[in-house]
Design an enzyme around this catalytic site. Structure first.
Site, PDB file in Angstrom:
ATOM      1  N   CYS A  78      36.914 -11.764  46.475  1.00  0.00           N
ATOM      2  CA  CYS A  78      37.717 -12.262  47.504  1.00  0.00           C
ATOM      3  C   CYS A  78      36.991 -12.385  49.085  1.00  0.00           C
ATOM      4  O   CYS A  78      36.034 -13.055  49.374  1.00  0.00           O
ATOM      5  CB  CYS A  78      39.056 -11.454  47.565  1.00  0.00           C
ATOM      6  SG  CYS A  78      40.453 -12.142  48.380  1.00  0.00           S
ATOM      7  N   HIS A 181      40.770 -12.471  41.899  1.00  0.00           N
ATOM      8  CA  HIS A 181      40.628 -10.919  41.772  1.00  0.00           C
ATOM      9  C   HIS A 181      40.372 -10.671  40.245  1.00  0.00           C
ATOM     10  O   HIS A 181      41.468 -10.676  39.374  1.00  0.00           O
ATOM     11  CB  HIS A 181      41.763  -9.986  42.339  1.00  0.00           C
ATOM     12  CG  HIS A 181      41.693 -10.136  43.708  1.00  0.00           C
ATOM     13  ND1 HIS A 181      41.238  -9.006  44.600  1.00  0.00           N
ATOM     14  CD2 HIS A 181      42.436 -10.952  44.709  1.00  0.00           C
ATOM     15  CE1 HIS A 181      41.385  -9.230  45.905  1.00  0.00           C
ATOM     16  NE2 HIS A 181      42.294 -10.333  46.128  1.00  0.00           N
ATOM     17  N   GLU A 183      39.675  -7.845  38.686  1.00  0.00           N
ATOM     18  CA  GLU A 183      40.373  -6.751  38.292  1.00  0.00           C
ATOM     19  C   GLU A 183      41.967  -6.646  38.097  1.00  0.00           C
ATOM     20  O   GLU A 183      42.475  -5.684  37.545  1.00  0.00           O
ATOM     21  CB  GLU A 183      39.817  -5.688  39.203  1.00  0.00           C
ATOM     22  CG  GLU A 183      40.796  -5.612  40.792  1.00  0.00           C
ATOM     23  CD  GLU A 183      40.327  -6.686  41.532  1.00  0.00           C
ATOM     24  OE1 GLU A 183      39.458  -7.505  41.491  1.00  0.00           O
ATOM     25  OE2 GLU A 183      40.620  -6.578  43.005  1.00  0.00           O
TER      26      GLU A 183
END
Lengths: 202, 270
Positions: A78, A181, A183
């Site tokens: 990001c 992202h 994750e």
């Protein structure tokens, strides 16, 4: 230590920690730049404004350059991707400039909300180990108001469409970075982190 | 293209050790739907795009249980996790983030001390700060209100606090514009007229708010089946649809709901 998550006091590192741990990595949050020398992989996260991230990251500049020069795998996420570029329309602060190019604001048209928030598709542009197991149209979770425009298009590993086609992932030597992202992107996101963990073991 | 999101919402009673997910049926009877992290994990596996936990426990001593619930969930669930209910200070929010939540949602606290929106957005980013707006229809024209046409006639929408028990005369649409200015990253918009009815989302409300702001709107309240989701996506700019009960009791599987919506031409992550 295996994978250092650069902890420079911006945002929330629990998600990335949990996800790296889940895919078999041994992450550690590192707030002392000197300690990056011990890492076999380095993750640069980032939320909030470009300028604030750069201010807080400044003490890490030298250590991160050493990481890149040693050939240690590095992954920007990001705003952690955006800071690799020379400058951003968001803030007057200069970026690291390790990737030539700039960061610009998403187009301001009425049809699109800014920030882009949600799951968008990738378009794969080149073979990159970080994207092993990822195909065109796989979706990832994006949250951003600015996007990266590299000067050299050959660094672009994947793009996404939000009003226009924009960089979603870059890859060059030991440096990888993603605008989304991983994750928070379900199984496909974990696949990317698994790829990164594998790279740190090579 | 960006996909519309399907978000299951888990109302959590934290008065028992692991917490439990509850849902009032027809306004009163409470049914227990399961353990929060287990249900969240099931939804994640079925394809939920995001998960929201709302703490509906009234007392404060249960805060620790919420931290444990979040921690347990965040280790296994890799989509965004939002948590709301009873967050009164930045310090409360910090505990929630430190346990592994990605976003917090606030309703009453945001209305009482709007500056907290900016404080949380500055520290954790706008995307981490969701403002929940509970809106109630007020029929008839009133000066200074943002009026909306509905099939039942003209009305304005009033914000409610404390889970619909109190009102403060604040125009919900004007408030949505205000929270966007203050730095909120998203609005969770619940129709108090439709919540618990299974009659479908309040389309005029969702349409009016999602046209007037440029941050995402999560439509909430009234979802009884997949057709209601289709309707809210076809008729409004809502970025996401929230539902609770229809997923809890295996009436609908999230994966099959998303496939059906995709078949109807709605952009979905499958």
């Amino acid at each position: 230590m295996k994978i250092a998550i650069v902890d420079y006091g911006v945002g929330n590192l629990f998600s990335i920690y949990n996800a790296l741990h889940h895919v078999g990595g041994h992450p550690e949050r590192i707030s002392d730049p000197e300690e990056l020398a011990r890492a076999t992989g380095v993750v640069v996260p980032g939320v909030g404004s470009f300028g604030r991230c750069m201010q807080r990251l400044a003490p890490f500049r030298r250590s991160l350059i050493e990481v890149l020069e040693r050939g240690t795998p590095m992954l920007g996420i990001c705003v952690g991707m955006q800071v690799l570029f020379e400058r951003s329309e968001e803030s007057p602060e200069e970026g690291f400039g390790w990737v030539e190019g700039r960061v610009v604001r998403l187009p301001d048209t009425l049809a699109l909300l800014v920030p882009q928030m949600g799951w968008n598709e990738l378009r794969i542009k080149k073979d990159a180990e970080i994207l092993d197991g990822i195909s065109d149209k796989d979706r990832f979770y994006f949250v951003h108001s600015y996007y990266c425009v590299p000067q050299d298009p050959s660094v672009v590993a994947a793009t996404t469409d939000y009003g226009l086609e924009m960089t979603a992932a870059i890859s060059r030597d030991n440096l990888s970075a993603v605008q989304f992202h991983p994750e928070k992107s379900g199984q496909k996101g974990l696949t990317i982190l698994e790829n990164f963990v594998r790279l740190t073991r090579c | 293209m960006l996909a519309r999101r399907i978000i299951p919402c888990l109302d959590c009673d934290l008065g028992v050790p692991q917490g439990r997910v509850v849902k009032g049926i027809e306004f009163k009877q409470i049914r227990y739907a399961g353990i929060p992290w287990e249900l969240a994990y099931r939804y994640y596996k079925e394809g939920a795009d995001e998960i929201i936990f709302l703490d509906i426990t009234a007392s404060h001593e249960r805060r620790e249980t919420m931290v444990n619930v979040i921690r347990e969930t965040a280790e296994k669930v890799f989509v965004p996790l939002a948590v709301g209910g009873g967050i009164k200070t930045v310090e409360d929010a910090r505990k929630i983030f430190n346990a592994g939540a990605d976003k917090i949602t606030m309703n009453t606290t945001a209305l009482r001390q709007p500056e907290i929106i900016t404080e949380i957005a500055d520290e954790y980013g706008s995307q981490a700060c969701v403002v929940a707006i509970d809106a109630k229809r007020r029929p008839g024209r009133e000066e200074g209100r943002i009026m909306v046409d509905t099939p039942e006639g003209e009305c304005w929408f009033e914000c409610s606090f404390y889970g619909g028990r109190e009102f403060a005369g604040i125009d919900a649409i004007a408030w949505a514009q205000k929270v966007e200015e203050l730095g909120a990253g998203e609005i969770m918009l619940t129709s108090m007229d439709r919540d618990g009815t299974y009659d479908g989302f309040d389309i005029p409300l969702t349409d009016a708010v999602s046209r007037k702001i440029r941050i995402p709107v999560i439509a909430s309240g009234g979802c009884g089946n997949v057709d209601h989701m289709l309707e809210v996506f076809q008729k409004t700019r809502a970025s996401a649809a929230l539902a609770a009960s229809i997923f809890h009791y295996d009436e609908q599987n999230i994966g099959s709901v998303k496939r059906r919506l995709a078949d109807e031409g709605i952009e979905m992550r499958l």
